[in-house]
Design a protein around this motif. Structure first.
Motif, PDB file in Angstrom:
ATOM      1  N   VAL A 131       1.248  -1.470  -0.283  1.00  0.00           N
ATOM      2  CA  VAL A 131      -0.289  -0.143  -0.191  1.00  0.00           C
ATOM      3  C   VAL A 131       1.122   1.166  -0.132  1.00  0.00           C
ATOM      4  CG1 VAL A 131      -1.845   1.166   1.464  1.00  0.00           C
ATOM      5  CG2 VAL A 131      -1.735  -1.515   1.059  1.00  0.00           C
ATOM      6  N   GLY A 132       1.241   1.528  -1.365  1.00  0.00           N
ATOM      7  CA  GLY A 132       2.428   2.683  -1.395  1.00  0.00           C
ATOM      8  C   GLY A 132       1.575   4.437  -0.796  1.00  0.00           C
ATOM      9  N   MET A 133       1.977   4.813  -0.806  1.00  0.00           N
ATOM     10  CA  MET A 133       1.552   6.141  -0.542  1.00  0.00           C
ATOM     11  C   MET A 133       1.898   7.448  -1.051  1.00  0.00           C
ATOM     12  SD  MET A 133       0.339   7.746   3.648  1.00  0.00           S
ATOM     13  CE  MET A 133      -0.665   8.796   3.505  1.00  0.00           C
ATOM     14  N   PHE A 135       1.876  12.034  -0.167  1.00  0.00           N
ATOM     15  CA  PHE A 135       1.791  13.071   0.444  1.00  0.00           C
ATOM     16  C   PHE A 135       0.925  13.993  -0.610  1.00  0.00           C
ATOM     17  CE2 PHE A 135       4.758   9.664   2.619  1.00  0.00           C
ATOM     18  CZ  PHE A 135       3.844   9.587   3.549  1.00  0.00           C
ATOM     19  N   ALA A 206       6.695   5.294  -6.041  1.00  0.00           N
ATOM     20  CA  ALA A 206       5.614   5.013  -5.436  1.00  0.00           C
ATOM     21  C   ALA A 206       5.460   3.849  -6.071  1.00  0.00           C
ATOM     22  CB  ALA A 206       4.394   5.428  -4.863  1.00  0.00           C
TER      23      ALA A 206
ATOM     24  N   GLU B 323       8.500  10.654   6.245  1.00  0.00           N
ATOM     25  CA  GLU B 323       6.915   9.706   6.441  1.00  0.00           C
ATOM     26  C   GLU B 323       7.806   9.439   4.445  1.00  0.00           C
ATOM     27  OE1 GLU B 323       4.458  12.597   6.388  1.00  0.00           O
ATOM     28  OE2 GLU B 323       3.491  11.526   7.741  1.00  0.00           O
ATOM     29  N   GLY B 327       6.558   5.219   4.165  1.00  0.00           N
ATOM     30  CA  GLY B 327       5.843   5.158   3.208  1.00  0.00           C
ATOM     31  C   GLY B 327       6.102   4.524   1.682  1.00  0.00           C
ATOM     32  N   MET B 328       7.642   4.130   1.716  1.00  0.00           N
ATOM     33  CA  MET B 328       8.063   3.916   0.583  1.00  0.00           C
ATOM     34  C   MET B 328       8.294   2.158   0.863  1.00  0.00           C
ATOM     35  SD  MET B 328       8.260   5.351  -1.995  1.00  0.00           S
ATOM     36  CE  MET B 328       9.503   3.478  -2.558  1.00  0.00           C
TER      37      MET B 328
END
Lengths: 296, 437
Positions: A131-133, A135, A206, B323, B327-328
């Motif tokens: 589940v990548g993100m 920002f 991502a 973050e 996040g990665m």
């Protein structure tokens, strides 16, 4: 003027229709502001993620109250709502980014396919690879463009040779629609790009690890309209291969990119449904007030 | 009070220009005054700095030059190698002082009598025979030849030549006698007495004879001590900073640790010296006066500085980078190791260098562990007895000879040069790797 017209106009002047919207009260099923039961169908047939009874607390304060919803595979679902409504908090539960906040506590169940995200056996490293993100503020690493994209595949050991990595980096940049702009300058720092390019670099970063779901936390709020349009186009293309959850402040954006929309209000999931329906025919008074620009 | 009173209305409605103008003069005057105070404060500071530097450099500069006398030395085989078999042991133990005496007598053949001769021999340093022996040992072919050789003059001659002994003073009140002055004048007139660059200052250890005393021992002592300090305090300090900032839970225990680290930075350094004496020397039985113990003690003192600087550098890394890494799917250690620590490193290095510069200038704790001893030999390891630069300065400043006064200042100059160098390095590092987000 009906709410259909409101949605059509949404890109231009949602606030202007506020007065007229109040006349169409009859189309709303729930008129009670205090009724916080979720309106609309939370279940989908091909669910990628299933959330049931999710509560989030920051210390004593409850930020998310008993939220249940499904996220379908290969769909773009938009979370909208006024500031502080908990949409970002909920998004961050989906890949456990909230773990870094010590006072934050999550109860309920969130499943990714068949795995319980909050189960002890699930490692956040594995979860966040799936589940990548992306920002709110573009946050490329202060390294080269190449290194930014190569970072994920490298730490997860996805490639064995330099050639494979090169291919993966180029492929990711291409899918993020950035390759033409950065082809010649892969070794320049990622921070030297413009804001919109940086955000697309973050998307490339991502997708380089081939996640199943991509979470986007207001990805365009720091960008100008042209860069925003490019990202939105990109989101539409990415839907083919990924499930995308996007939090946005802009209702126009939600209307443009998403198939389903969820409206959050003060920690409650007020309404969820097809994006068309939410914007043309909201069932809850709170939703209607928000999309017609009464508050937010 | 909060209610506006009635008279305020007409005042406010008065022309705003006149109201402002009335106060303007006062405001400008206050600003001018403040600027003058600032200028005054800076000038005062600068004057004192200049005075200090002027004083030190003025006093210390002559120490970089030393008087040498050119003597005709006859490497008499009868004295150096009476047996004629070039036995190194015999050559090493030969009477080289006799060669120097002969040389001096050759320059002034008219001097006679024991007292006069002793005064003549006093012109040359007691180092001169040692220098000759060294030359002969290195080149045995010198034996049997006659050479003009520059040899170190005694400290008294040097002091006189540098003008620090009043020629007009009564003979009994100065360390140099009339006949010696006569010989010195004669030597200078014939160009046989000259000032040459004082390499001894940098190549030899401490000595009771000023002309033979150098700071090499103290420099090496400082080097070994600081090396131990750096090797210990940098890794431990960085690891502590990273753990406390990134990994440790925030609770009462970590708060307590944090308070204690901050307190530790404020503890007077002599207390660390006492601690070092009690723990490292008395309890663990480590040798006295050793750079190892000095380094351990200074590490204790430098650690809090590095930890505090390190934590400040870590907090200045923006959370968005953390973050992004998390996040990665980076683990916490990967996030710190790949992103946060590299970004914080320049700040940490700057803090460490400033901490090390402080350790370099520290003397009090080292007095406690015996690094204040008079040590002639240049230390060759972490366990050899040695002293450090600031303590050497302290030792020399205690000695009455005029020649040591200038050496004290010279040593201070060297110490200051190292300080400036280290602080300059810190500034360069900061400028070079400074990042803005």
């Amino acid at each position: 003027m009906s709410t259909t017209a409101i949605a059509t106009d949404l890109g231009l002047k949602p606030a202007a229709t506020a007065a007229t919207a109040s006349r169409s009260v009859s189309s709303v099923e729930v008129t009670d502001y205090d009724n916080r039961q979720t309106v609309g169908k939370i279940v989908v047939d091909n669910a990628k993620m299933i959330c049931r009874g999710v509560n989030v607390y920051y210390g004593e304060k409850q930020a998310i109250k008993n939220v249940s919803l499904d996220i379908g595979a290969n769909e773009v679902i938009a979370f909208i709502g006024p500031s502080g409504c908990g949409k970002s908090t909920f998004l961050r539960c989906l890949n456990r980014m909230n773990d870094t906040i010590t006072t934050c506590r999550v109860t309920g169940q969130i499943k990714l396919d068949d795995d319980d995200v909050y189960d002890k056996s699930i490692d956040v490293v594995q979860l966040r690879a799936r589940v990548g993100m992306v920002f709110q503020k573009p946050n490329p690493f202060p390294k080269s463009i190449y290194e930014n994209v190569a970072y994920g595949p490298r730490i997860h050991g996805m490639v064995n040779t330099k050639a494979e990595l090169d291919d993966l980096v180029r492929d990711s940049l291409e899918r993020a629609g950035l390759i033409k702009e950065v082809e010649k300058r892969l070794n320049e720092p990622g921070t030297s790009l413009s804001g919109g390019q940086q955000q697309r670099l973050c998307i490339a970063r991502a997708i380089a690890v081939h996640p199943e779901v991509i979470l986007m936390d207001e990805p365009c709020s720091a960008l100008d309209p042209i860069a925003t349009a490019k990202i939105e186009e990109l989101i539409d293309e990415l839907r083919e291969n990924y499930t995308i959850v996007i939090v946005t402040h802009s209702m126009q954006q939600a209307a443009r990119v998403s198939q389903r929309t969820a409206y959050f209000h003060l920690g409650d999931l007020i309404e969820i449904g097809e994006t068309d329906q939410i914007f043309t025919n909201p069932k809850h008074k709170l939703t209607e007030d928000y999309i017609t620009g009464r508050f937010g | 009070m909060s209610k506006p009173n009635a008279t305020a209305v007409p005042t406010a409605s008065r022309d705003i220009k006149t109201i402002v103008n009335a106060t303007l003069k006062r405001r400008h005057a206050a600003e001018r005054r403040f600027r003058w105070y600032g200028l005054l404060a800076i000038s005062l500071g600068l004057i004192f700095v200049l005075l200090m530097f002027g004083n030190i450099i003025g006093k210390g500069y002559p120490a970089f030059w030393q008087s040498y006398i050119q003597l005709p030395i006859k490497f008499d085989a009868a004295i150096l190698d009476p047996e004629g078999n070039r036995d190194p042991h015999a050559i090493e133990n030969a009477d080289y002082a006799a060669l120097v005496r002969t040389g001096l007598r050759a320059l002034f053949p008219n001097v006679e009598g024991r007292v006069e001769l002793r005064a003549l021999y006093a012109l040359s340093s007691s180092d001169a025979p040692l220098e000759l022996r060294q030359q002969v040992m290195a080149h045995p072919t010198l034996i049997g030849t006659e050479q003009e050789i520059w040899l170190l003059a005694s400290a008294t001659v040097d002091t006189f030549v540098k003008g620090n002994i009043d020629r007009q003073a009564e003979e009994d009140h100065r360390p140099i006698k009339d006949n010696q002055i006569g010989w010195i004048d004669q030597l200078q007139a014939t160009g046989k007495l000259k000032q040459r660059f004082n390499t001894i200052l940098f190549t030899s250890g401490d000595s009771r004879e000023p002309e033979q005393a150098g700071i090499r021992g103290a420099l090496m002592g400082s080097f070994y001590t600081l090396l131990v300090t750096f090797l210990l305090s940098f890794p431990v300090g960085v690891a502590t900073a990273v753990y406390l900032e990134e990994f440790a839970p925030k609770n009462r225990w970590t708060d307590l640790i944090e308070v204690n680290i901050n307190n530790l930075a404020a503890v007077p350094s002599i207390v660390f010296g006492l601690l070092g004496l009690a723990v490292f020397i008395n309890f663990f039985g480590l040798p006295r006066s050793a750079p190892l113990v000095g380094g351990l003690v200074l590490s204790l003192m430098t650690l809090p500085v590095i930890i505090i600087a390190g934590r400040a550098a870590l907090t200045s890394v923006p959370p968005s980078i953390r973050e992004a890494a998390l996040g990665m799917g980076a683990s916490k250690l990967q996030m710190v190791g790949h992103h946060v620590l590299p970004l914080a490193m320049p700040g940490m290095l700057t803090g460490s260098i400033i901490g090390m510069a402080r350790a370099l200038g520290e003397s009090a704790p080292l007095l406690m562990i015996g690094m204040v001893a008079f040590i002639v030999d240049v230390p060759k390891s972490f366990l050899d007895p040695s002293t450090v630069l600031p303590v050497q300065i302290y030792l020399w400043s205690d000695l009455p000879e005029r020649a040591f006064v200038e050496r004290t200042s010279a040593a201070i100059m060297v110490l200051l040069a190292f300080m400036i160098l280290m602080n300059g390095l810190a500034i360069i590092l900061r400028k070079r790797f400074e990042r803005r987000w």
